[in-house]
Design a protein around this motif. Structure first.
Motif, short mmCIF file in Angstrom:
data_model
loop_
_atom_site.label_atom_id
_atom_site.label_comp_id
_atom_site.label_asym_id
_atom_site.label_seq_id
_atom_site.Cartn_x
_atom_site.Cartn_y
_atom_site.Cartn_z
N ALA A 71 65.68 4.09 45.95
CA ALA A 71 66.57 3.58 46.99
C ALA A 71 67.87 3.04 46.41
O ALA A 71 67.92 2.56 45.27
CB ALA A 71 65.86 2.48 47.78
N LYS A 73 66.90 -0.66 50.65
CA LYS A 73 65.52 -0.98 50.25
C LYS A 73 64.82 -1.79 51.34
O LYS A 73 63.66 -1.55 51.67
CB LYS A 73 65.53 -1.78 48.94
CG LYS A 73 64.46 -1.30 48.00
CD LYS A 73 64.58 -1.89 46.62
CE LYS A 73 64.13 -0.83 45.63
NZ LYS A 73 64.52 -1.13 44.26
N THR A 112 71.10 0.48 45.96
CA THR A 112 71.09 -0.97 45.82
C THR A 112 72.52 -1.54 45.91
O THR A 112 73.50 -0.83 45.69
CB THR A 112 70.51 -1.39 44.45
OG1 THR A 112 71.12 -0.58 43.44
CG2 THR A 112 69.01 -1.21 44.41
N LEU A 165 61.15 4.18 47.71
CA LEU A 165 61.50 2.81 47.29
C LEU A 165 62.06 2.81 45.87
O LEU A 165 63.02 2.12 45.55
CB LEU A 165 60.27 1.91 47.36
CG LEU A 165 59.88 1.48 48.78
CD1 LEU A 165 58.49 0.85 48.78
CD2 LEU A 165 60.92 0.50 49.34
#
Ligand SMILES: Cc1cc2nc3c(=O)[nH]c(=O)nc-3n(C[C@H](O)[C@H](O)[C@H](O)COP(=O)(O)OP(=O)(O)OC[C@H]3O[C@@H](n4cnc5c(N)ncnc54)[C@H](O)[C@@H]3O)c2cc1C
Lengths: 289, 765
Positions: B391, B410, B393, B388
């Motif tokens: 991740a 995400k 974006t 996470l």
């Protein structure tokens, strides 16, 4: 793949046909799930296939009870073995072996006799029948029947004791010793997928246990671990007289080692000998857990 | 899209589903032309040998019409690097090598003739390991290679880098280095390879019924091979029984069939047997990936350094270009500050691989996601958290220059992490069965991939005087359902019933250009192309409708076969078309459009925004391992995938389930086993494709990010579901047993070996 086919309608005709082909090249065909694969690779010239699938004799394709035995005709299919309630109740090991054979489609046609007579070291029905200490009813072209213990029926990789003028008529499985005996009976098939799998190793076990938890009879057989399916005599002996729920870790391992002593596996593309032995040891132990 | 959609997003069944399941569908195998001959190919008996061939006996067999060897044909080499002779002369270099071909009156005679061809072999020791092929004093394997690299057995090379690798190494608190080995997997298409060639001597035209996925590139390749004019070759695609990338390259049997037809002047058909399919159709790229990767003290990924050696086989196919996709995964999946990537494709005497769904990405993702777990262990961070934290974006432009205008990474991760509640069923007291969980994500092109001069697709759209619509699209149907999706788009926009929409897409003489089915591009590119054509056609229809209805407006809606004005005046669509055709100025209700995605050709350093958009997906998987047998049972697979927008949930589910099962097979069972260049398991008996009985529970959660580039916001979906599966399963197995897996497939034997090694290591400590 070119061959002639003869389809006798009853055993008398069958015997006559066999006699007339005595000096020629012929093979029996039942469900053809092994035979066609073999002939596809190589078909001898002037081959005739004597087709057993049209025989009308009930004895050849039924399951019957006698006082001592359950007799299963050679033409019984794997799917029949799966659905027959007597087999399910008396010999779970055989039902499970049949249930794990190939796929639904193949089970509809694959026969017990075909499995036995192919004599593959990984034959699943063979392995179960061996654990059940069955005997073979062999008929010749004079309609004479003689019995042979299942262990003597297999003489090498894909070799049976059948003579050219003989065929497998049925197998006899001795009834369980006591009606009240509880059974610890099952078939363990090792492979990578859940169906359409040829056993990498197999283990058939059929233990009969009395009310006190004592093992009164035991049959253990292993497949795909030696040139033929093997009956693990000393492992069976080890169990008889002992309580099923009281095995120590050491005893379980001793038992597993006894089973393993019957294995002389090879390495092939499906698994190495190392893996076959390792797994056989583990699942043998698992039988007592 | 603010407009309320009526058809898009609904579970419309594949329009050809009934035809395919009832046997009405006509596949290549069903084609029978008058006077057709049957072709068969003789392949070498030895992977590497010199040979002399004598076909004189075979020619005498009654019913044999033609036999060709390399000496009888004048052709150019084929393949991505044009290093592949169609028929091999004097020397065989891999077990597939075609050395002669027969055309005969029946299949049986053709096979019989093959047996009568006499070949004398002088067997040579081959090079079956790329490391051996790179050694100094070994022979050159492919005599037709460009030879432009420092080693004669290098077929292709890739180098890529971004960021300051040395600096990022210094910033790392943990660095992990592992070497991974990936197997050969085959597509196992239900329909075996097939082609029917029909050459007409009187006009010199060649008609091919072929199941290629890329008809226009194929037409050009075929023309080059046969020294013909591309436009004299017409490709018709019969119904195709599975592609998965296997039909991206043109394979030797195809020009061979054409040559047999050219020589005989009769139609010739070649159909592979299943065994031949295993031996002679392409495979997934086998490779070794050495990955070194780092993480800083906060759990942020710092760098990745990658060395790849691919077994190219004896000839070069599109498969050699998989590093193009592999490097995307390494450079741009999760945020990564620095990356250096080296890949070599090395000639060997093995069979050559081709393209396969995922195009190198499953291999890359396996290595990458395994190492992420190891990095998490090194710094004691939770495996979900580290993912996470890193991740991708929305708005991100990666080191390689990929623009993430939308990005569901995400959300995908969060979804699958939440959904995987392992009911940590009490471990049995004997400890035999162990459970574990694993995560993995993936990044893949979602809006085509500009690897050719154009990544475009053309559409011609017409409406007939009865109100039926015909979509003539450059794209093609290989079972994925593109015809259905295109029909749905037309139905949505034109208000025409689905049953009145026809898709024509099988004939290169008719349809406009398209680069082909690959890179999960068809719905995206062909969908946008169709929307473009619809806009143009609507303009024409609107003009006419306005005239007929005496309306000033040019903005009409299309519903239930009618064109409706804002003031609710309406006129039947078919009537408008008739008026267009039959009254002045007499024009057709027809429009053409060519859509070119906004993507860019990458520069020589492999940088640039290569796709119209990007797809993301995450999977979380639970497994139970039997430590007695080594069998891995996959329990639950949770899949969240950024699909942009769900165009058809039924077809989407089909792609997800099919892809995942291919992924499970890649993870656990599927492997072509070779010994010294020879395939040992050319059958379904020993090539362990999973069966229906092995299917785990698959839970799918589509994530909609509505990409403004995609049709209705959609992204490509076809390859993604397969890509992270093996990685997540491997992570779950390692989690269950506390072992390391560096090789696929994770067979029961490999699992037991790993357990045994772990025990030994403990003893030795
Ligand atoms: C895809 C596939 C999967 C398979 N999976 C399994 C599996 O999981 N486990 C397993 O054990 N086997 C498996 N088999 C093998 C095969 O299905 C079985 O061995 C089956 O029981 C053979 O029976 P059949 O009736 O088809 O035999 P056939 O093919 O008809 O005959 C087999 C052989 O036995 C001989 N024969 C048949 N009946 C008699 C008779 N009464 N007397 C004398 N000789 C006879 C024939 O001449 C032939 O040599 C599989 C086969 C296939 C094709």
């Amino acid at each position: 793949m070119e061959f002639e086919i003869e389809s006798p309608k009853n055993i008398t005709e069958l015997c006559k046909t066999i006699k007339s082909y005595r000096s020629k090249s012929f093979r029996f065909g039942a469900g053809y799930t092994d035979l066609l694969m073999e002939l596809k690779k190589h078909t001898p010239r002037n081959l005739t296939v004597i087709n057993l699938a049209q025989l009308k004799d009930v004895s050849f394709s039924s399951i019957r009870s006698t006082t001592k035995n359950i007799q299963i005709g050679a033409m019984i299919t794997a799917s029949k073995l799966v659905t027959d309630t007597r087999i399910e109740q008396l010999f779970p090991v055989l039902q499970q072996a049949a249930h794990n054979l190939a796929s639904t489609q193949i089970r509809q046609v694959a026969t017990l006799g075909g499995n036995m007579c192919t004599a593959s070291p990984s034959g699943d029905l063979i392995c179960a029948a061996m654990a059940l200490q069955a005997s073979c009813e062999i008929m010749n072209d004079d309609k004479k029947i003689h019995n042979l213990s299942i262990q003597d029926f297999f003489i090498g990789v894909r070799k049976t004791a059948l003579k050219k003028n003989e065929f497998l008529f049925a197998i006899n499985i001795p009834r369980n010793k006591k009606r009240t005996a509880t059974l610890h009976s099952g078939f363990i098939k090792i492979g990578t997928r859940k169906s359409m799998e040829c056993s990498v190793v197999s283990l058939a076990f059929h233990l009969q246990i009395d009310k006190t938890g004592k093992i009164i009879d035991a049959g253990i057989a292993i497949g795909a671990s030696a040139p033929t399916v093997k009956f693990a005599q000393s492992a069976c002996q080890f169990l008889i007289g002992k309580k099923i729920n009281s095995f120590s870790e050491k005893e379980k391992e001793e038992f597993a080692n006894k089973v393993l002593s019957y294995a002389s596996p090879i390495s092939d593309i499906r698994a190495t000998a190392w893996y076959r032995k390792e797994v056989l040891f583990n699942i043998s132990k698992g039988v007592l857990e | 899209m603010s407009k309320k959609l009526k058809i898009i997003g609904t579970p419309v069944p594949k329009h050809d589903a009934k035809m395919r399941t009832t046997g009405e569908a006509i596949y290549g195998h069903d084609i029978k032309l008058p006077n057709m001959l049957y072709g068969a190919i003789l392949r070498t008996q030895h992977p590497h040998a010199e040979f002399i061939i004598d076909v004189s006996e075979a020619k005498k067999l009654p019913g044999v019409v033609c036999i060709i060897t390399a000496d009888d044909v004048d052709t150019n080499h084929i393949g991505y690097k044009r290093d592949h002779p169609i028929l091999k002369k004097n020397e065989a270099n891999c077990t597939r090598d075609e050395i002669a071909a027969v055309a005969a009156e029946t299949k049986e005679i053709a096979q019989e003739a093959l047996k009568l061809i006499k070949v004398k072999y002088k067997v040579k020791k081959g090079l079956y390991n790329p490391h051996d092929a790179l050694k100094k004093n070994v022979p050159q394997i492919n005599k037709f290679s460009s030879g432009k690299f420092e080693n004669k057995n290098i077929a292709e090379k890739f180098f890529y880098e971004h960021g300051n690798l040395e600096q990022e190494k210094k910033n790392s608190v943990a660095i992990v280095k592992r070497k991974f080995t990936l197997p050969r997997m085959t597509h196992a298409c239900m329909a075996t390879s097939n082609i029917t060639a029909h050459y007409t001597k009187t006009n010199g035209k060649l008609l091919l019924y072929s199941s290629t996925q890329v008809p226009f590139l194929y037409q050009r390749d075929m023309a080059h091979a046969l020294k013909m004019n591309p436009s004299d070759i017409r490709i018709i695609q019969p119904i195709i029984g599975g592609g998965f990338g296997s039909k991206l390259d043109m394979h030797p049997f195809e020009p061979i069939c054409a040559l047999l037809s050219i020589k005989t002047g009769k139609p010739v058909q070649i159909l592979y047997s299943r065994e031949e399919e295993f031996i002679a159709s392409p495979t997934r790229q086998p490779m070794e990936i050495e990955l070194t990767a780092g993480v800083d003290k906060n759990g942020n990924f710092t760098f990745r350094e990658i060395e790849i050696i691919k077994d190219n086989g004896a000839y070069t196919s599109w498969g050699a270009t998989t590093p193009f996709v592999i490097m995307q995964a390494f450079s741009s999946l999760y945020k990564i500050k620095a990356c250096r990537f080296n890949a070599l494709a090395v000639y060997t005497n093995n069979v050559f691989a081709g393209s396969f769904r995922g195009y190198g990405n499953p291999q890359a993702t396996f290595a990458l996601e395994r190492v992420i777990d190891l990095l998490a262990d090194e710094i004691g961070m939770d495996k979900a958290e580290i993912r996470l934290r890193n991740a991708n974006t929305k708005g991100e432009i990666t080191g390689q220059g990929l623009h993430y205008d939308t990005c569901g990474h995400k959300e995908c991760l969060q979804t699958v992490i939440k959904k995987l509640k392992v009911e940590k069923k009490k471990v049995e007291k004997n400890n035999r069965f162990k459970r574990g969980i694993g995560y993995a994500s993936m990044l893949h092109v979602g809006g085509g991939a500009k690897i050719y001069r154009s990544d475009g697709c053309g559409t011609t759209l017409k409406i007939d005087p009865y109100g039926f619509c015909t979509i003539i699209t450059g794209s093609n149907e290989i079972g994925q359902g593109s015809e259905t999706v295109l029909a749905m788009i037309a139905a949505e926009e034109l208000g025409i019933e689905l049953s009145k929409i026809k898709v024509i897409n099988t004939d290169t003489d008719v349809k406009p250009w398209d680069v082909g089915v690959h890179a999960s591009r068809t719905s995206f590119v062909a969908g946008n192309s169709l929307l473009g054509a619809i806009n143009i056609l609507k303009e024409k229809l609107n003009n006419k409708a306005a005239k007929l209805l005496n309306e000033k407006t040019k903005s009409f809606t299309y519903e239930n076969g009618n064109i409706i004005s804002p003031s609710n005046q309406q006129i039947a669509l078919d009537k408008v078309v008739r008026e267009m055709h039959f009254t002045e100025p007499n024009e057709l209700a027809i429009a053409s459009y060519f859509y070119e995605p906004s993507s860019k050709f990458q520069d020589k350093d492999f940088k640039g925004n290569v796709s119209g958009t990007y797809a993301f997906a995450s999977q979380s998987i639970s497994v139970e391992v039997d430590t007695y047998t080594g069998n891995v049972q996959v329990l639950d697979i949770h899949v969240a995938q950024d699909v942009g927008k769900v165009l058809n949930p039924l077809l989407l589910d089909g792609q997800i389930h099919g892809g995942i099962l291919q992924g499970v097979g890649y993870a656990l069972t599927e492997e072509l086993i070779f010994k010294d260049g020879e395939l040992l398991n050319p059958n379904f008996h020993n090539y362990k494709m999973l069966t229906a009985a092995d299917v785990p529970n698959i839970h799918f959660y589509p994530v909609e990010t509505n990409d403004k580039q995609g049709p209705y916001g959609a992204k490509g979906v076809g390859e993604a579901p397969l890509i992270p599966t093996a990685a997540a399963i491997a992570n779950a197995v390692c989690n269950a047993l506390d072992i390391e897996i560096v090789e696929l497939p994770i067979t029961p034997e490999r699992v037991l070996k790993a357990i045994a090694e772990k025990k030994n290591n403990k003893k030795n400590k």
